[in-house]
Design an enzyme around this catalytic site. Structure first.
Site, PDB file in Angstrom:
ATOM      1  N   GLU A  18       0.812  -1.218   0.000  1.00 20.47           N
ATOM      2  CA  GLU A  18       0.000   0.000   0.000  1.00 20.47           C
ATOM      3  C   GLU A  18       0.847   1.271   0.000  1.00 20.47           C
ATOM      4  O   GLU A  18       0.384   2.333   0.411  1.00 20.47           O
ATOM      5  CB  GLU A  18      -0.919  -0.007   1.226  1.00 20.47           C
ATOM      6  N   SER A 151      -6.277  -3.198   2.385  1.00 19.59           N
ATOM      7  CA  SER A 151      -6.651  -2.703   1.057  1.00 19.59           C
ATOM      8  C   SER A 151      -7.005  -3.737   0.009  1.00 19.59           C
ATOM      9  O   SER A 151      -6.720  -3.535  -1.164  1.00 19.59           O
ATOM     10  CB  SER A 151      -5.522  -1.852   0.481  1.00 19.59           C
ATOM     11  N   TYR A 221      -8.999   3.733  -4.154  1.00 22.88           N
ATOM     12  CA  TYR A 221      -7.998   4.794  -4.157  1.00 22.88           C
ATOM     13  C   TYR A 221      -7.875   5.627  -5.420  1.00 22.88           C
ATOM     14  O   TYR A 221      -7.205   6.621  -5.430  1.00 22.88           O
ATOM     15  CB  TYR A 221      -6.625   4.196  -3.801  1.00 22.88           C
ATOM     16  N   ARG A 260     -11.201   3.000  11.618  1.00 21.69           N
ATOM     17  CA  ARG A 260     -12.354   2.993  10.711  1.00 21.69           C
ATOM     18  C   ARG A 260     -12.800   1.551  10.572  1.00 21.69           C
ATOM     19  O   ARG A 260     -11.977   0.671  10.285  1.00 21.69           O
ATOM     20  CB  ARG A 260     -11.962   3.564   9.351  1.00 21.69           C
ATOM     21  N   ASP A 262     -15.156  -1.357   8.873  1.00 22.58           N
ATOM     22  CA  ASP A 262     -15.894  -1.679   7.649  1.00 22.58           C
ATOM     23  C   ASP A 262     -16.932  -2.770   7.888  1.00 22.58           C
ATOM     24  O   ASP A 262     -16.636  -3.776   8.551  1.00 22.58           O
ATOM     25  CB  ASP A 262     -14.916  -2.179   6.564  1.00 22.58           C
ATOM     26  N   GLU A 275     -13.720  -5.622   8.875  1.00 20.36           N
ATOM     27  CA  GLU A 275     -12.452  -5.442   9.578  1.00 20.36           C
ATOM     28  C   GLU A 275     -12.374  -4.060  10.216  1.00 20.36           C
ATOM     29  O   GLU A 275     -13.144  -3.163   9.894  1.00 20.36           O
ATOM     30  CB  GLU A 275     -11.269  -5.640   8.636  1.00 20.36           C
ATOM     31  N   ASN A 277      -9.732  -0.953  10.586  1.00 23.02           N
ATOM     32  CA  ASN A 277      -8.494  -0.361  10.059  1.00 23.02           C
ATOM     33  C   ASN A 277      -7.932   0.579  11.106  1.00 23.02           C
ATOM     34  O   ASN A 277      -8.550   1.603  11.406  1.00 23.02           O
ATOM     35  CB  ASN A 277      -8.791   0.441   8.792  1.00 23.02           C
ATOM     36  N   GLY A 281      -6.920   5.072   5.437  1.00 18.50           N
ATOM     37  CA  GLY A 281      -6.432   6.052   4.458  1.00 18.50           C
ATOM     38  C   GLY A 281      -6.768   7.473   4.901  1.00 18.50           C
ATOM     39  O   GLY A 281      -7.869   7.738   5.364  1.00 18.50           O
TER      40      GLY A 281
END
Length: 313
Positions: A18, A151, A221, A260, A262, A275, A277, A281
């Site tokens: 990433e 990602s 992205y 964050r 998901d 998951e 994070n 990002g």
């Protein structure tokens, strides 16, 4: 904004899959910190140049790395030993969040729905043995992915059993352990969480409308790769549940400052966690800043909040 000027090192770039995203995250954070009046040192992090970290003389490190060596607890452990404070989650929370299988076990113990899954060790078995085992355990559609990579890199959605071997091959390039889980169809949403430990709040829920049929690396992205709807157009009851579960997941792993989380909201109206994070990002078009904007935080204010929460630790 902050009333004091700090000396802050931003670690970004890194060597994981990433890297590109991290370069962009780093740039966003560096610009924001400078605008906020801090003195900034930027370090394109590489494990082969650890002396850059060992010789740091700063008040705080802002980690803008994603994936391996950044999000998995390793750099956090090094900074702990050097007694340099940093923004975000510590060693254990970072490592747990990165290990999808372990974190899922914790979530399901506490009543947060997860997709049925199983891990397979690649190193000790050959790919065709693993493919055979997967055939017995799962019926398409299901997902094969590395257990520890962010990602959606190395991820395959298997719609036909002929894709299994390639999926195993793909995932095992990133990790010795692969995770296979039932594919859960539905709406993709994500919930940013922020606050000091024990007082976390969830920000508005974001729905992600991917342009491709799955929210892959490109749609995450590339500009225009996906559309973000903030707040997500979902019933209030579901919004509450997602926000509660996001904060709970963050707390169960022991995350700190921000994360964050998901989820998929299934067609049967169930919230299934994907998951957490720990270093989401942070490019200016990323999901977290988008949600923060909805409650009136500019990108710079959001970054400053992270700094303040970290200094008060």
């Amino acid at each position: 904004m902050g009333v004091y000027m700090l000396k802050i090192a931003v670690l970004y770039g890194g060597t994981s899959g990433e890297r590109e995203v991290s370069l962009s995250t780093g740039k966003g954070i560096i610009n924001a910190l400078k605008k906020n009046g801090h003195e900034v040192m930027d370090i394109d992090f590489n494990p082969e140049r650890l002396n850059e970290i060992l010789n740091l003389n700063v008040d705080l490190v802002f980690i803008g790395l994603h994936g391996r060596y950044g999000e998995d607890g390793k750099i956090q452990g090094l900074l702990d030993m050097l007694e340099i404070p940093y923004v975000g989650s510590g060693v254990l929370a970072s490592a747990l969040a990165m290990d999808k299988a372990k974190s899922k076990q914790i979530f399901s113990q506490y009543g947060i729905a997860t997709a049925r899954s199983k891990t397979y060790q690649v190193r000790s078995n050959n790919p065709s043995e693993i493919s055979e085992a997967i055939k017995k355990d799962f019926k398409p559609p299901f997902v094969i992915k590395p257990n520890q990579e962010g990602s959606t890199l190395g991820l395959t959605i298997v719609k036909d059993i002929a894709q299994i071997e390639e999926g195993v091959e793909n995932a095992s390039q990133s990790d010795d352990t692969i995770l296979v889980e039932d594919y859960i169809g539905g709406r993709e949403v994500t919930v940013p969480v922020v606050g000091k430990q024990g007082e976390e709040k969830a920000l508005p829920v974001i729905e992600i409308i991917p342009k491709s049929d799955y929210y892959d690396f490109e749609s995450k992205y590339q500009p225009g790769g996906s559309e973000h709807i903030v707040p997500a157009q979902i019933p209030e009851e579901m919004t509450d549940k997602l926000q509660k579960h996001a904060v709970l997941a963050h707390q169960l792993l022991g995350c700190d400052v921000y994360s964050r989380v998901d989820f998929i909201v299934t067609n049967e109206n169930e919230a299934v966690i994907l998951e957490v994070n720990t270093l989401p990002g942070m490019t200016p078009t990323s999901l977290f800043p988008d949600s923060a904007k909805k409650i009136g935080w500019s990108y710079e204010e959001m970054v400053e909040r992270f700094v303040e929460l970290s200094i008060k630790k």
